[in-house]
Write a protein that holds these residues in place. Structure first.
Motif, PDB file in Angstrom:
ATOM      1  N   ILE A 147       0.840  -1.211   0.000  1.00  0.00           N
ATOM      2  CA  ILE A 147       0.000   0.000   0.000  1.00  0.00           C
ATOM      3  C   ILE A 147       0.867   1.250   0.000  1.00  0.00           C
ATOM      4  O   ILE A 147       0.617   2.194  -0.764  1.00  0.00           O
ATOM      5  N   TYR A 148       1.912   1.270   0.814  1.00  0.00           N
ATOM      6  CA  TYR A 148       2.749   2.466   0.948  1.00  0.00           C
ATOM      7  C   TYR A 148       3.435   2.818  -0.370  1.00  0.00           C
ATOM      8  O   TYR A 148       3.421   3.968  -0.811  1.00  0.00           O
ATOM      9  N   ILE A 149       4.050   1.806  -1.008  1.00  0.00           N
ATOM     10  CA  ILE A 149       4.797   2.099  -2.232  1.00  0.00           C
ATOM     11  C   ILE A 149       3.851   2.415  -3.388  1.00  0.00           C
ATOM     12  O   ILE A 149       4.154   3.266  -4.236  1.00  0.00           O
ATOM     13  N   ALA A 150       2.687   1.748  -3.429  1.00  0.00           N
ATOM     14  CA  ALA A 150       1.710   2.079  -4.472  1.00  0.00           C
ATOM     15  C   ALA A 150       1.243   3.523  -4.329  1.00  0.00           C
ATOM     16  O   ALA A 150       1.009   4.225  -5.321  1.00  0.00           O
ATOM     17  N   TRP A 151       1.123   3.990  -3.092  1.00  0.00           N
ATOM     18  CA  TRP A 151       0.691   5.378  -2.848  1.00  0.00           C
ATOM     19  C   TRP A 151       1.820   6.361  -3.124  1.00  0.00           C
ATOM     20  O   TRP A 151       1.602   7.402  -3.749  1.00  0.00           O
ATOM     21  N   TYR A 155       1.824   1.560  -8.721  1.00  0.00           N
ATOM     22  CA  TYR A 155       1.556   0.171  -8.331  1.00  0.00           C
ATOM     23  C   TYR A 155       2.583  -0.807  -8.897  1.00  0.00           C
ATOM     24  O   TYR A 155       2.850  -1.860  -8.303  1.00  0.00           O
ATOM     25  N   LYS A 156       3.208  -0.491 -10.050  1.00  0.00           N
ATOM     26  CA  LYS A 156       4.232  -1.375 -10.617  1.00  0.00           C
ATOM     27  C   LYS A 156       5.458  -1.431  -9.711  1.00  0.00           C
ATOM     28  O   LYS A 156       6.091  -2.481  -9.559  1.00  0.00           O
ATOM     29  N   PHE A 157       5.802  -0.305  -9.115  1.00  0.00           N
ATOM     30  CA  PHE A 157       6.897  -0.288  -8.144  1.00  0.00           C
ATOM     31  C   PHE A 157       6.528  -1.116  -6.909  1.00  0.00           C
ATOM     32  O   PHE A 157       7.379  -1.799  -6.329  1.00  0.00           O
ATOM     33  N   VAL A 279      16.511  -7.711  -8.708  1.00  0.00           N
ATOM     34  CA  VAL A 279      15.174  -8.313  -8.679  1.00  0.00           C
ATOM     35  C   VAL A 279      14.089  -7.253  -8.778  1.00  0.00           C
ATOM     36  O   VAL A 279      13.234  -7.300  -9.680  1.00  0.00           O
ATOM     37  N   ALA A 280      14.102  -6.278  -7.853  1.00  0.00           N
ATOM     38  CA  ALA A 280      13.025  -5.286  -7.816  1.00  0.00           C
ATOM     39  C   ALA A 280      12.951  -4.470  -9.106  1.00  0.00           C
ATOM     40  O   ALA A 280      11.883  -4.364  -9.741  1.00  0.00           O
ATOM     41  N   SER A 281      14.066  -3.885  -9.518  1.00  0.00           N
ATOM     42  CA  SER A 281      14.063  -3.026 -10.714  1.00  0.00           C
ATOM     43  C   SER A 281      13.748  -3.796 -11.998  1.00  0.00           C
ATOM     44  O   SER A 281      12.953  -3.319 -12.821  1.00  0.00           O
ATOM     45  N   PRO A 282      14.349  -4.983 -12.246  1.00  0.00           N
ATOM     46  CA  PRO A 282      13.974  -5.732 -13.446  1.00  0.00           C
ATOM     47  C   PRO A 282      12.499  -6.100 -13.496  1.00  0.00           C
ATOM     48  O   PRO A 282      11.897  -6.108 -14.580  1.00  0.00           O
ATOM     49  N   ILE A 283      11.879  -6.391 -12.339  1.00  0.00           N
ATOM     50  CA  ILE A 283      10.457  -6.716 -12.335  1.00  0.00           C
ATOM     51  C   ILE A 283       9.634  -5.492 -12.716  1.00  0.00           C
ATOM     52  O   ILE A 283       8.671  -5.584 -13.495  1.00  0.00           O
ATOM     53  N   VAL A 284      10.019  -4.331 -12.183  1.00  0.00           N
ATOM     54  CA  VAL A 284       9.319  -3.092 -12.546  1.00  0.00           C
ATOM     55  C   VAL A 284       9.449  -2.825 -14.042  1.00  0.00           C
ATOM     56  O   VAL A 284       8.481  -2.444 -14.709  1.00  0.00           O
ATOM     57  N   LEU A 285      10.633  -3.051 -14.593  1.00  0.00           N
ATOM     58  CA  LEU A 285      10.838  -2.862 -16.030  1.00  0.00           C
ATOM     59  C   LEU A 285       9.991  -3.848 -16.829  1.00  0.00           C
ATOM     60  O   LEU A 285       9.399  -3.479 -17.855  1.00  0.00           O
ATOM     61  N   ALA A 286       9.924  -5.101 -16.356  1.00  0.00           N
ATOM     62  CA  ALA A 286       9.128  -6.111 -17.052  1.00  0.00           C
ATOM     63  C   ALA A 286       7.639  -5.781 -17.022  1.00  0.00           C
ATOM     64  O   ALA A 286       6.895  -6.162 -17.936  1.00  0.00           O
TER      65      ALA A 286
END
Length: 308
Positions: A147-151, A155-157, A279-286
């Protein structure tokens, strides 16, 4: 651009393979061997003894191991003269008999006889409740992060950060399962700390990515994210390096009580540092993040040239 960057995202396929192997090994070990649960979760007997002078825990542990209590946890309780001994449950022996055996065992090796203060039995039902509450604590923390990061970002992050956190927790648990290390409340606390530490690293990277998406408008998403990862790399590595030095000292010199706590943090921070980059950044890019996802909405009457 004049900044020479490391192509982190260009190597994301290798990172996917590496992470998949770690996850397969971890999940396989958890499915076949499970976790070696500590007394906090399984229940057991607590024996408190006292001495007139400071107690030597090393001698007490050796004495208990010689008498078949090698898995007993021995720690100071309140002061160096008070000792708490935790024993795993044994249905064949009553608590009174078990405490008498423990006191007799340690008195064989210690110069001063131990004074028995109390004996308590902790049932497995309490351990089940602790395990359930601990699992819920991790789930609630993950949901709160989502919830925090989506706000704060998008939401992709949020999906990328939570995927990285789940990745870190599973691999840390798999490490404990694979090597047969005891999982108790201190290790659970370490896992929650790993979630917070890894999230902090990830947010620093995401914050720079968001800023660069708004500044570097003529650059593709992959290059913007690579630039952001490189700009935060020195901060990420130095923070992790100094923390790891402290944890190594605690694991080696801190004694048995905090050893597994230190190991859990050490493994979690190593994996968390890796996942915040690979992991985190490649998933956001994908997931297809673009500049449009992060642009500030234009209000009526605002000149586009005035936007950041």
């Amino acid at each position: 651009m004049n900044i020479k960057t490391i192509d982190f995202l260009g190597k994301r396929q290798w990172a996917y393979i590496f992470s998949s192997l770690l996850l397969l090994v971890s999940i396989g070990s958890l499915a076949t061997q499970g976790l070696k649960m500590g007394i906090d979760f399984t229940g057991g007997t607590l024996v408190e003894v006292a001495y007139q002078n400071a107690a030597d825990l090393t001698v007490m542990r050796a004495a208990l191991a010689d008498e078949g209590f090698g898995d007993a946890m021995v720690q100071h309780f309140g002061s160096s003269r008070d000792v708490l001994i935790r024993l795993k449950p044994d249905e064949t022996v009553s608590s009174a008999e078990l405490s008498a055996q423990v006191v007799a065992a340690i008195n064989k090796k210690t110069a001063e006889p131990a004074e028995l203060r109390r004996v308590e039995f902790v049932g497995p039902q309490v351990g089940d409740e602790l395990a359930e509450d601990g699992g819920l604590a991790m789930l609630y923390s993950m949901f709160g992060v989502l919830i925090y990061i989506a706000w704060r970002f998008e939401y992709k992050f949020a999906l990328g950060s939570v995927a990285a956190l789940i990745h870190d927790v599973i691999i840390t648990l798999g490490f404990f399962s694979l090597f047969g290390l005891e999982f108790d409340l201190t290790v659970l606390a370490a896992l929650l700390a790993v979630i917070g530490y890894s999230l902090n690293d990830t947010i620093v990277v995401f914050d720079r990515i968001r800023d660069n998406f708004r500044l570097l408008r003529q650059v593709g998403s992959e290059e913007v994210m690579n630039t952001s990862l490189n700009e935060t790399l020195s901060r990420t590595l130095m923070t992790s390096f100094t923390t790891i030095l402290v944890l190594i000292a605690l694991a080696v010199l801190g004694g048995e009580i905090i050893h597994n706590f230190s190991v859990a943090l050490l493994v979690g921070i190593l994996i968390g540092t890796y996942s915040s980059i690979f992991v985190a950044s490649p998933i956001v890019l994908a997931l297809g993040i673009t500049q449009k996802d992060l642009m500030v909405p234009v209000k009526e009457g605002t000149d586009v040239d005035d936007l950041p």
